[in-house]
Design a protein around this motif. Structure first.
Motif, mmCIF file in Angstrom:
data_model
loop_
_atom_site.group_PDB
_atom_site.id
_atom_site.type_symbol
_atom_site.label_atom_id
_atom_site.label_comp_id
_atom_site.label_asym_id
_atom_site.label_seq_id
_atom_site.Cartn_x
_atom_site.Cartn_y
_atom_site.Cartn_z
ATOM 1 N N LEU A 11 48.095 52.311 47.868
ATOM 2 C CA LEU A 11 49.347 51.407 47.622
ATOM 3 C C LEU A 11 49.162 50.260 46.947
ATOM 4 C CD1 LEU A 11 51.970 50.192 48.912
ATOM 5 C CD2 LEU A 11 50.720 49.545 50.941
ATOM 6 N N VAL A 12 47.661 49.672 46.979
ATOM 7 C CA VAL A 12 47.156 48.549 46.242
ATOM 8 C C VAL A 12 47.438 48.851 44.725
ATOM 9 C CG1 VAL A 12 45.116 47.285 45.603
ATOM 10 C CG2 VAL A 12 45.542 47.650 47.952
ATOM 11 N N GLN A 13 47.017 50.133 44.094
ATOM 12 C CA GLN A 13 47.280 50.337 42.889
ATOM 13 C C GLN A 13 48.652 50.596 42.491
ATOM 14 O OE1 GLN A 13 44.179 51.641 40.415
ATOM 15 N NE2 GLN A 13 43.983 49.776 41.528
ATOM 16 N N GLY A 14 49.424 51.140 43.416
ATOM 17 C CA GLY A 14 50.869 51.349 43.107
ATOM 18 C C GLY A 14 51.457 50.050 42.856
ATOM 19 N N ILE A 15 51.209 48.844 43.634
ATOM 20 C CA ILE A 15 51.593 47.506 43.599
ATOM 21 C C ILE A 15 50.971 46.912 42.236
ATOM 22 C CG2 ILE A 15 51.454 45.127 44.519
ATOM 23 C CD1 ILE A 15 51.686 46.751 47.172
ATOM 24 N N LEU A 16 49.611 46.865 42.105
ATOM 25 C CA LEU A 16 49.189 46.507 40.807
ATOM 26 C C LEU A 16 49.574 46.746 39.578
ATOM 27 C CD1 LEU A 16 45.401 45.810 42.136
ATOM 28 C CD2 LEU A 16 47.070 43.964 41.784
ATOM 29 N N ALA A 17 49.590 48.111 39.531
ATOM 30 C CA ALA A 17 50.183 48.808 38.085
ATOM 31 C C ALA A 17 51.512 47.931 37.652
ATOM 32 C CB ALA A 17 50.399 50.131 38.088
ATOM 33 N N VAL B 11 44.421 35.620 29.220
ATOM 34 C CA VAL B 11 43.565 35.466 30.518
ATOM 35 C C VAL B 11 43.910 35.988 31.607
ATOM 36 C CG1 VAL B 11 42.172 33.849 31.769
ATOM 37 C CG2 VAL B 11 42.375 33.444 29.218
ATOM 38 N N VAL B 12 45.386 35.958 32.164
ATOM 39 C CA VAL B 12 45.849 36.178 33.462
ATOM 40 C C VAL B 12 45.930 37.857 33.168
ATOM 41 C CG1 VAL B 12 48.041 36.452 34.747
ATOM 42 C CG2 VAL B 12 46.924 34.110 33.807
ATOM 43 N N LYS B 13 46.466 38.156 31.971
ATOM 44 C CA LYS B 13 46.426 39.806 32.069
ATOM 45 C C LYS B 13 44.914 40.424 32.328
ATOM 46 C CE LYS B 13 47.366 43.902 30.320
ATOM 47 N NZ LYS B 13 46.257 44.613 30.576
ATOM 48 N N ALA C 141 41.116 43.401 38.099
ATOM 49 C CA ALA C 141 41.703 43.708 39.694
ATOM 50 C C ALA C 141 41.999 45.298 39.538
ATOM 51 C CB ALA C 141 42.716 43.000 40.033
ATOM 52 N N ILE C 142 42.527 45.775 38.836
ATOM 53 C CA ILE C 142 43.115 46.964 38.861
ATOM 54 C C ILE C 142 42.090 47.969 38.497
ATOM 55 C CG2 ILE C 142 44.188 47.426 36.392
ATOM 56 C CD1 ILE C 142 46.490 48.572 37.964
ATOM 57 N N MET C 143 41.002 47.509 37.737
ATOM 58 C CA MET C 143 39.833 48.384 37.405
ATOM 59 C C MET C 143 39.172 48.679 38.568
ATOM 60 S SD MET C 143 40.121 49.883 34.499
ATOM 61 C CE MET C 143 38.343 50.529 34.296
ATOM 62 N N ILE C 144 38.646 47.453 39.289
ATOM 63 C CA ILE C 144 37.830 47.326 40.449
ATOM 64 C C ILE C 144 38.412 48.088 41.631
ATOM 65 C CG2 ILE C 144 36.857 45.605 42.265
ATOM 66 C CD1 ILE C 144 36.528 43.902 40.157
#
Length: 173
Positions: free
Chosen positions: A35-41, A73-75, A81-84
């Motif tokens: 779910l975290v990946q599905g939101i962050l992507a 920088v934000v990107k 975050a998504i890599m970790i």
């Protein structure tokens, strides 16, 4: 276990190895990191589109350097975050932090994406090069990100075709 998995049997007949065996699919579907990946992507992709627009605006007009820099920088923070969280997801689902066979080339390319984004932060912090040169480096990082995102979308499609994708699946890079 794989011999009893209908997705494995079908994929073996088609010549395409399945992305997940039954245990991996169960772990993928039960972990919150999916779910975290599905939101962050999609959030990262939206940040990418906004930042790309700002970078291209700067390169075309010479205006908006500060906004473009902040957006890069934000990107990059979103990318970290998504890599970790993606490596945590791979550890839970596949038992390895990165470079699992199902996502090996996506992870390899993700390292290039990460290296270019990190290089941007380094040259920015060190004040190396010109503003335009740094923006061109960011553009190169964004090109690799776009390729990597496409890799993951193709994997998502493959998983759906194999009938093993939940409503949300991790998309990294």
């Amino acid at each position: 276990m794989r011999a009893n998995d209908p997705n494995f049997a079908e994929a073996t007949r088609s010549g395409t190895p399945p992305l997940y065996d039954a245990d991996q699919r169960r772990r993928r579907d039960s972990t919150r990191w999916t779910l975290v990946q599905g939101i962050l992507a999609p959030i990262q992709f939206l940040i990418f589109l906004i930042s790309l627009t700002l970078v291209l605006r700067y390169l075309a007009t010479g205006q908006g350097a500060e906004a473009a820099t902040i957006s890069i920088v934000v990107k990059t923070i979103a990318l970290y975050a998504i890599m970790i969280t993606g490596s945590i997801w791979e550890k839970i689902v596949f038992g390895r932090w990165l470079f699992v066979p199902a996502f090996f080339w996506e992870d390899v390319f993700s390292m290039l994406v990460l290296a270019l984004h990190t290089a941007y932060l380094v040259v920015l912090a060190a004040g190396v090069g010109t503003e335009r040169g740094r923006m061109l480096l960011a553009l190169a990082a964004y090109a690799t990100y776009a390729i990597n995102a496409a890799q993951f979308l193709l994997k998502l499609r493959a998983a759906r075709l194999q009938g093993s994708t939940p409503a949300r699946m991790a998309v990294s890079g």
